[in-house]
Design an enzyme around this catalytic site. Structure first.
Site, PDB file in Angstrom:
ATOM      1  N   THR A 186       7.443  -7.941   2.413  1.00 55.72           N
ATOM      2  CA  THR A 186       7.267  -6.451   2.798  1.00 55.72           C
ATOM      3  C   THR A 186       8.560  -6.082   3.257  1.00 55.72           C
ATOM      4  O   THR A 186       9.518  -6.691   3.415  1.00 55.72           O
ATOM      5  CB  THR A 186       6.373  -6.450   4.121  1.00 55.72           C
ATOM      6  OG1 THR A 186       5.113  -7.026   4.130  1.00 55.72           O
ATOM      7  CG2 THR A 186       6.233  -5.034   4.846  1.00 55.72           C
ATOM      8  N   GLY A 216      -3.229  -5.002   5.058  1.00 57.06           N
ATOM      9  CA  GLY A 216      -2.741  -5.585   6.046  1.00 57.06           C
ATOM     10  C   GLY A 216      -1.920  -4.814   7.417  1.00 57.06           C
ATOM     11  O   GLY A 216      -2.541  -3.714   7.450  1.00 57.06           O
ATOM     12  N   ASP A 217      -0.987  -5.196   7.842  1.00 58.57           N
ATOM     13  CA  ASP A 217      -0.564  -4.461   8.992  1.00 58.57           C
ATOM     14  C   ASP A 217       0.482  -3.187   8.548  1.00 58.57           C
ATOM     15  O   ASP A 217       0.636  -2.304   9.406  1.00 58.57           O
ATOM     16  CB  ASP A 217       0.572  -5.430   9.993  1.00 58.57           C
ATOM     17  CG  ASP A 217       1.533  -6.113   9.033  1.00 58.57           C
ATOM     18  OD1 ASP A 217       1.196  -6.235   8.169  1.00 58.57           O
ATOM     19  OD2 ASP A 217       2.485  -5.730   9.627  1.00 58.57           O
TER      20      ASP A 217
HETATM   21  N1  GLY Z   1       2.872  -7.908   6.275  1.00 58.13           N
HETATM   22  C1  GLY Z   1       2.154  -7.428   5.093  1.00 58.13           C
HETATM   23  C2  GLY Z   1       0.964  -7.829   4.864  1.00 58.13           C
HETATM   24  O1  GLY Z   1       0.180  -8.720   5.400  1.00 58.13           O
HETATM   25  O2  GLY Z   1       0.233  -7.030   4.005  1.00 58.13           O
END
Ligand code: GLY
Length: 337
Positions: A186, A216-217
């Protein structure tokens, strides 16, 4: 004229965008502009297999992108999840923040919005990622192509090993557990401009070969991204599900609001992962306090980030602080309990 300190920091593959980001800030452009333009350069870099064009696809071979941006001056935010076919999801996220009452648009709705706003379309799958996905599905193993380098071959080997385990596995939980730890990436960009305004942006293609629709986050405000001029900002890289369950970026900014330094806030956020035991996985957090001091902490060794300031505009490689969660777990140290 007193030159106010401006700062921009980014995660490992942000070095191609940071020289432009710091230049913009030194020309008194806003932190929001600098974050958007820097992330666009990372999204457009097809050698980065974890963000934007050239990001690895989902199980069906489609590239689904997540991104978010938060303005620390107003606490406004915009985010997209699972958007396909648009070149710069960070720009779509910014338009959501600035031109709609919403924070998060997903999938087809996000694509319709991007179309109405005239955002640029792109075929996000490159020759390299298309081949990689197809070769995996067809069980052909690791095939060296004319465009491969030593580095791409190493990456292919890593993906192949985990993908091989996945296809042999019919249990999604077990697959996820084995696979997730080495298959994410990311970009995080944090900036402070000459007005003292802070902005935080995040963009990713998410977990490679992910289940279609998995977010995701990164597009979740408070989890992968948070910014508040009064205290600072934070953004995350790593296993999104763990970051979401803790609202990790918000923990770091809350720590700053209680008087923690950037270093303490970053370390405490990573320490909070002990609360999820026995669930565990790689996570790193990049934190900037309201003065523009930047620190990153993570639970694996030898990770780094990039920092550029008005005093030192050439991006400098900085080590992340390693937080050994195994040791903390043994001592029963957590954050919430
Ligand atoms: N941190 C990026 C994801 O898990 O999509």
């Amino acid at each position: 004229m007193i030159l106010k300190k401006v700062v921009i920091a980014g995660t490992i593959r942000a070095d191609n965008g940071l020289p432009m980001g710091i230049k913009m800030l030194m020309e008194d452009r806003s932190a929001i502009d600098a974050v958007e333009e820097t992330i666009k350069m990372v999204e457009d870099n097809t050698d980065d297999w974890t963000v934007g064009s050239g990001g690895l696809p989902n199980l069906l071979g489609e590239v689904e992108l997540d991104a978010s941006i938060m303005d620390g001056r107003t606490l406004k935010a915009g985010a997209v999840a699972g958007i396909k076919g648009y070149k710069n999801p960070i720009s779509v996220a910014r338009k959501i923040m600035e031109e709609t009452p919403h924070v998060l648009l997903v999938g087809e709705g996000a694509e319709q919005f991007a179309q109405v706003m005239g955002c640029e379309k792109a075929d996000l799958l490159t020759e390299n990622t298309r081949d990689l996905h197809r070769d995996f599905l067809e069980g052909k193993g690791i095939i060296e192509k004319s465009y491969d380098t030593e580095e791409t071959m190493k990456t292919k080997e890593r993906y192949f090993k985990s993908f091989q385990r996945m296809v042999k596995d019919s249990n999604l939980m077990e697959w996820y557990d084995r696979y997730v730890h080495s298959n994410h990436g990311t970009v995080n960009i944090l900036a402070k401009d000459s007005n003292g305004d802070i902005c935080c942006g995040v963009s990713t293609s998410g977990l490679s070969f992910k289940f279609p629709g998995r977010a995701g986050d990164s597009p979740i405000i408070g989890a992968g991204n948070y910014a508040d001029n009064r205290y600072g900002a934070a953004a995350c890289v790593g296993v999104g599900e763990l970051v979401m369950r803790l609202a990790l970026a918000r923990i770091a900014v809350y720590e700053l609001s209680k008087g923690a330094t950037a270093e303490e806030a970053a370390i405490n956020a990573i320490k909070s992962m002990v609360d999820l035991a026995p669930d565990k996985g790689s996570v790193s957090i990049l934190v900037m306090d309201k003065e523009g001091n930047v620190v990153a902490a993570c639970n694996w060794k030898d990770y780094y980030y990039w920092l550029a300031t008005s005093e030192n505009p050439t991006p400098e490689k900085k080590d992340c602080i390693f937080v050994d969660l195994e040791l903390l777990e043994k001592d029963g140290v957590g954050y919430h309990r």
